[in-house]
Write a protein that holds these residues in place. Structure first.
Motif, PDB file in Angstrom:
ATOM      1  N   LEU A  11       0.651 -42.196  38.978  1.00 12.55           N
ATOM      2  CA  LEU A  11      -0.737 -41.945  38.597  1.00 12.55           C
ATOM      3  C   LEU A  11      -0.901 -41.690  37.101  1.00 12.55           C
ATOM      4  CD1 LEU A  11      -1.986 -39.748  41.558  1.00 12.55           C
ATOM      5  CD2 LEU A  11      -2.477 -42.145  41.113  1.00 12.55           C
ATOM      6  N   GLY A  12       0.170 -41.484  36.383  1.00 14.48           N
ATOM      7  CA  GLY A  12       0.089 -41.232  34.946  1.00 14.48           C
ATOM      8  C   GLY A  12      -0.649 -42.322  34.184  1.00 14.48           C
ATOM      9  N   PRO A  13      -0.261 -43.601  34.347  1.00 17.59           N
ATOM     10  CA  PRO A  13      -0.990 -44.665  33.642  1.00 17.59           C
ATOM     11  C   PRO A  13      -2.462 -44.755  34.039  1.00 17.59           C
ATOM     12  CG  PRO A  13       1.111 -45.482  34.467  1.00 17.59           C
ATOM     13  CD  PRO A  13       0.917 -44.112  35.043  1.00 17.59           C
ATOM     14  N   ALA A  14      -2.782 -44.481  35.299  1.00 18.08           N
ATOM     15  CA  ALA A  14      -4.180 -44.523  35.738  1.00 18.08           C
ATOM     16  C   ALA A  14      -4.978 -43.414  35.062  1.00 18.08           C
ATOM     17  CB  ALA A  14      -4.259 -44.390  37.257  1.00 18.08           C
ATOM     18  N   LYS A  15      -4.370 -42.245  34.924  1.00 19.52           N
ATOM     19  CA  LYS A  15      -5.056 -41.122  34.274  1.00 19.52           C
ATOM     20  C   LYS A  15      -5.326 -41.446  32.806  1.00 19.52           C
ATOM     21  CE  LYS A  15      -4.617 -36.141  33.736  1.00 19.52           C
ATOM     22  NZ  LYS A  15      -3.753 -34.986  33.940  1.00 19.52           N
ATOM     23  N   ASP A  16      -4.359 -42.095  32.151  1.00 22.19           N
ATOM     24  CA  ASP A  16      -4.559 -42.498  30.760  1.00 22.19           C
ATOM     25  C   ASP A  16      -5.685 -43.515  30.645  1.00 22.19           C
ATOM     26  OD1 ASP A  16      -2.506 -40.821  29.995  1.00 22.19           O
ATOM     27  OD2 ASP A  16      -0.996 -42.420  29.995  1.00 22.19           O
ATOM     28  N   LYS A  17      -5.749 -44.451  31.570  1.00 23.75           N
ATOM     29  CA  LYS A  17      -6.797 -45.469  31.561  1.00 23.75           C
ATOM     30  C   LYS A  17      -8.172 -44.836  31.761  1.00 23.75           C
ATOM     31  CE  LYS A  17      -8.329 -49.732  31.715  1.00 23.75           C
ATOM     32  NZ  LYS A  17      -8.375 -50.569  30.556  1.00 23.75           N
ATOM     33  N   VAL A  18      -8.255 -43.880  32.677  1.00 28.25           N
ATOM     34  CA  VAL A  18      -9.524 -43.197  32.924  1.00 28.25           C
ATOM     35  C   VAL A  18      -9.955 -42.431  31.671  1.00 28.25           C
ATOM     36  CG1 VAL A  18     -10.609 -41.345  34.259  1.00 28.25           C
ATOM     37  CG2 VAL A  18      -9.263 -43.074  35.420  1.00 28.25           C
ATOM     38  N   SER A  19      -9.008 -41.797  30.993  1.00 24.58           N
ATOM     39  CA  SER A  19      -9.332 -41.075  29.764  1.00 24.58           C
ATOM     40  C   SER A  19      -9.862 -42.022  28.699  1.00 24.58           C
ATOM     41  CB  SER A  19      -8.105 -40.341  29.232  1.00 24.58           C
ATOM     42  OG  SER A  19      -7.752 -39.287  30.078  1.00 24.58           O
ATOM     43  N   ASP A  20      -9.219 -43.179  28.567  1.00 21.16           N
ATOM     44  CA  ASP A  20      -9.686 -44.176  27.598  1.00 21.16           C
ATOM     45  C   ASP A  20     -11.103 -44.641  27.924  1.00 21.16           C
ATOM     46  OD1 ASP A  20      -7.291 -44.044  26.233  1.00 21.16           O
ATOM     47  OD2 ASP A  20      -6.446 -45.835  27.192  1.00 21.16           O
ATOM     48  N   LEU A  21     -11.344 -44.933  29.188  1.00 22.12           N
ATOM     49  CA  LEU A  21     -12.683 -45.380  29.598  1.00 22.12           C
ATOM     50  C   LEU A  21     -13.725 -44.284  29.399  1.00 22.12           C
ATOM     51  CD1 LEU A  21     -11.782 -47.380  32.825  1.00 22.12           C
ATOM     52  CD2 LEU A  21     -12.605 -48.303  30.657  1.00 22.12           C
ATOM     53  N   ALA A  22     -13.337 -43.038  29.647  1.00 23.34           N
ATOM     54  CA  ALA A  22     -14.274 -41.926  29.442  1.00 23.34           C
ATOM     55  C   ALA A  22     -14.640 -41.799  27.973  1.00 23.34           C
ATOM     56  CB  ALA A  22     -13.660 -40.626  29.958  1.00 23.34           C
ATOM     57  N   ARG A  23     -13.669 -42.024  27.091  1.00 24.36           N
ATOM     58  CA  ARG A  23     -13.959 -41.968  25.655  1.00 24.36           C
ATOM     59  C   ARG A  23     -14.870 -43.112  25.235  1.00 24.36           C
ATOM     60  NH1 ARG A  23      -9.183 -39.855  25.287  1.00 24.36           N
ATOM     61  NH2 ARG A  23      -7.896 -41.676  24.951  1.00 24.36           N
ATOM     62  N   GLN A  24     -14.629 -44.297  25.754  1.00 27.59           N
ATOM     63  CA  GLN A  24     -15.390 -45.477  25.344  1.00 27.59           C
ATOM     64  C   GLN A  24     -16.806 -45.484  25.919  1.00 27.59           C
ATOM     65  OE1 GLN A  24     -13.086 -48.838  26.570  1.00 27.59           O
ATOM     66  NE2 GLN A  24     -11.399 -48.394  25.165  1.00 27.59           N
ATOM     67  N   HIS A  25     -16.952 -45.036  27.158  1.00 19.81           N
ATOM     68  CA  HIS A  25     -18.233 -45.186  27.855  1.00 19.81           C
ATOM     69  C   HIS A  25     -18.814 -43.861  28.323  1.00 19.81           C
ATOM     70  CE1 HIS A  25     -17.446 -49.467  27.847  1.00 19.81           C
ATOM     71  NE2 HIS A  25     -16.261 -49.240  28.372  1.00 19.81           N
ATOM     72  N   LEU A  66     -12.099 -35.155  30.249  1.00 19.32           N
ATOM     73  CA  LEU A  66     -11.349 -36.414  30.321  1.00 19.32           C
ATOM     74  C   LEU A  66     -11.379 -37.150  28.990  1.00 19.32           C
ATOM     75  CD1 LEU A  66     -12.282 -37.965  33.774  1.00 19.32           C
ATOM     76  CD2 LEU A  66     -10.010 -37.363  32.983  1.00 19.32           C
ATOM     77  N   ALA A  67     -12.524 -37.171  28.376  1.00 19.22           N
ATOM     78  CA  ALA A  67     -12.696 -37.933  27.142  1.00 19.22           C
ATOM     79  C   ALA A  67     -11.969 -37.292  25.964  1.00 19.22           C
ATOM     80  CB  ALA A  67     -14.174 -38.078  26.813  1.00 19.22           C
ATOM     81  N   HIS A  68     -11.813 -35.985  25.955  1.00 18.62           N
ATOM     82  CA  HIS A  68     -11.250 -35.305  24.792  1.00 18.62           C
ATOM     83  C   HIS A  68      -9.827 -34.805  25.001  1.00 18.62           C
ATOM     84  CE1 HIS A  68     -15.022 -35.539  22.761  1.00 18.62           C
ATOM     85  NE2 HIS A  68     -15.638 -34.997  23.781  1.00 18.62           N
ATOM     86  N   LYS A  69      -9.199 -35.137  26.113  1.00 18.84           N
ATOM     87  CA  LYS A  69      -7.874 -34.610  26.399  1.00 18.84           C
ATOM     88  C   LYS A  69      -6.859 -34.988  25.336  1.00 18.84           C
ATOM     89  CE  LYS A  69      -4.130 -34.350  29.559  1.00 18.84           C
ATOM     90  NZ  LYS A  69      -3.320 -35.021  30.474  1.00 18.84           N
ATOM     91  N   GLU A  70      -6.757 -36.239  24.997  1.00 14.04           N
ATOM     92  CA  GLU A  70      -5.740 -36.679  24.049  1.00 14.04           C
ATOM     93  C   GLU A  70      -6.068 -36.282  22.617  1.00 14.04           C
ATOM     94  OE1 GLU A  70      -4.607 -40.715  24.443  1.00 14.04           O
ATOM     95  OE2 GLU A  70      -4.228 -40.528  26.571  1.00 14.04           O
ATOM     96  N   GLU A  71      -7.336 -36.081  22.309  1.00 15.95           N
ATOM     97  CA  GLU A  71      -7.718 -35.697  20.954  1.00 15.95           C
ATOM     98  C   GLU A  71      -7.208 -34.308  20.608  1.00 15.95           C
ATOM     99  OE1 GLU A  71     -11.897 -36.092  20.459  1.00 15.95           O
ATOM    100  OE2 GLU A  71     -11.900 -38.190  21.041  1.00 15.95           O
ATOM    101  N   THR A  72      -7.214 -33.398  21.595  1.00 20.81           N
ATOM    102  CA  THR A  72      -6.789 -32.036  21.321  1.00 20.81           C
ATOM    103  C   THR A  72      -5.291 -31.873  21.481  1.00 20.81           C
ATOM    104  OG1 THR A  72      -7.154 -31.368  23.608  1.00 20.81           O
ATOM    105  CG2 THR A  72      -8.987 -31.068  22.063  1.00 20.81           C
ATOM    106  N   GLY A  73      -4.659 -32.760  22.258  1.00 23.68           N
ATOM    107  CA  GLY A  73      -3.225 -32.679  22.473  1.00 23.68           C
ATOM    108  C   GLY A  73      -2.843 -31.642  23.508  1.00 23.68           C
ATOM    109  N   THR A  74      -3.819 -31.049  24.198  1.00 28.17           N
ATOM    110  CA  THR A  74      -3.539 -30.087  25.242  1.00 28.17           C
ATOM    111  C   THR A  74      -4.253 -30.505  26.502  1.00 28.17           C
ATOM    112  OG1 THR A  74      -5.432 -28.710  24.643  1.00 28.17           O
ATOM    113  CG2 THR A  74      -3.326 -28.181  23.596  1.00 28.17           C
TER     114      THR A  74
END
Length: 89
Positions: A11-25, A66-74
């Protein structure tokens, strides 16, 4: 490797994809949440307005996390301990 570890790995790659889509849309999704909330509120004739608003707020907060998870790094689901001021010894 246990079942839970296998599920996390898959599920890791799916979670990353959802995060990307949340940021974009994210703005489109939040507009859709508002539109759905308005439609439900109208159909229930305002009887559940407070519950609809609470659910809408939670859904928007989840989208923001979801959209800001990777931006903060936490991981936003994990609370962080506030920094303690240095002791004045």
């Amino acid at each position: 490797m246990g079942l839970l570890d296998n599920m996390k790995a898959k599920l890791g790659p799916a979670k990353d994809k959802v995060s990307d889509l949340a940021r974009q849309h994210g703005d489109k999704v939040q507009h859709g949440i508002d539109k759905a909330a308005k439609a439900v509120d109208e159909r229930t004739k305002g009887k559940y307005s407070d519950k609809i608003q609470a659910g809408t707020g939670k859904a928007k907060d989840a989208m923001d996390r979801l959209a800001h998870k990777e931006e903060t790094g936490t991981d936003p689901a994990m609370p962080t301990r506030p920094q303690e001021p240095p002791s004045a010894s």
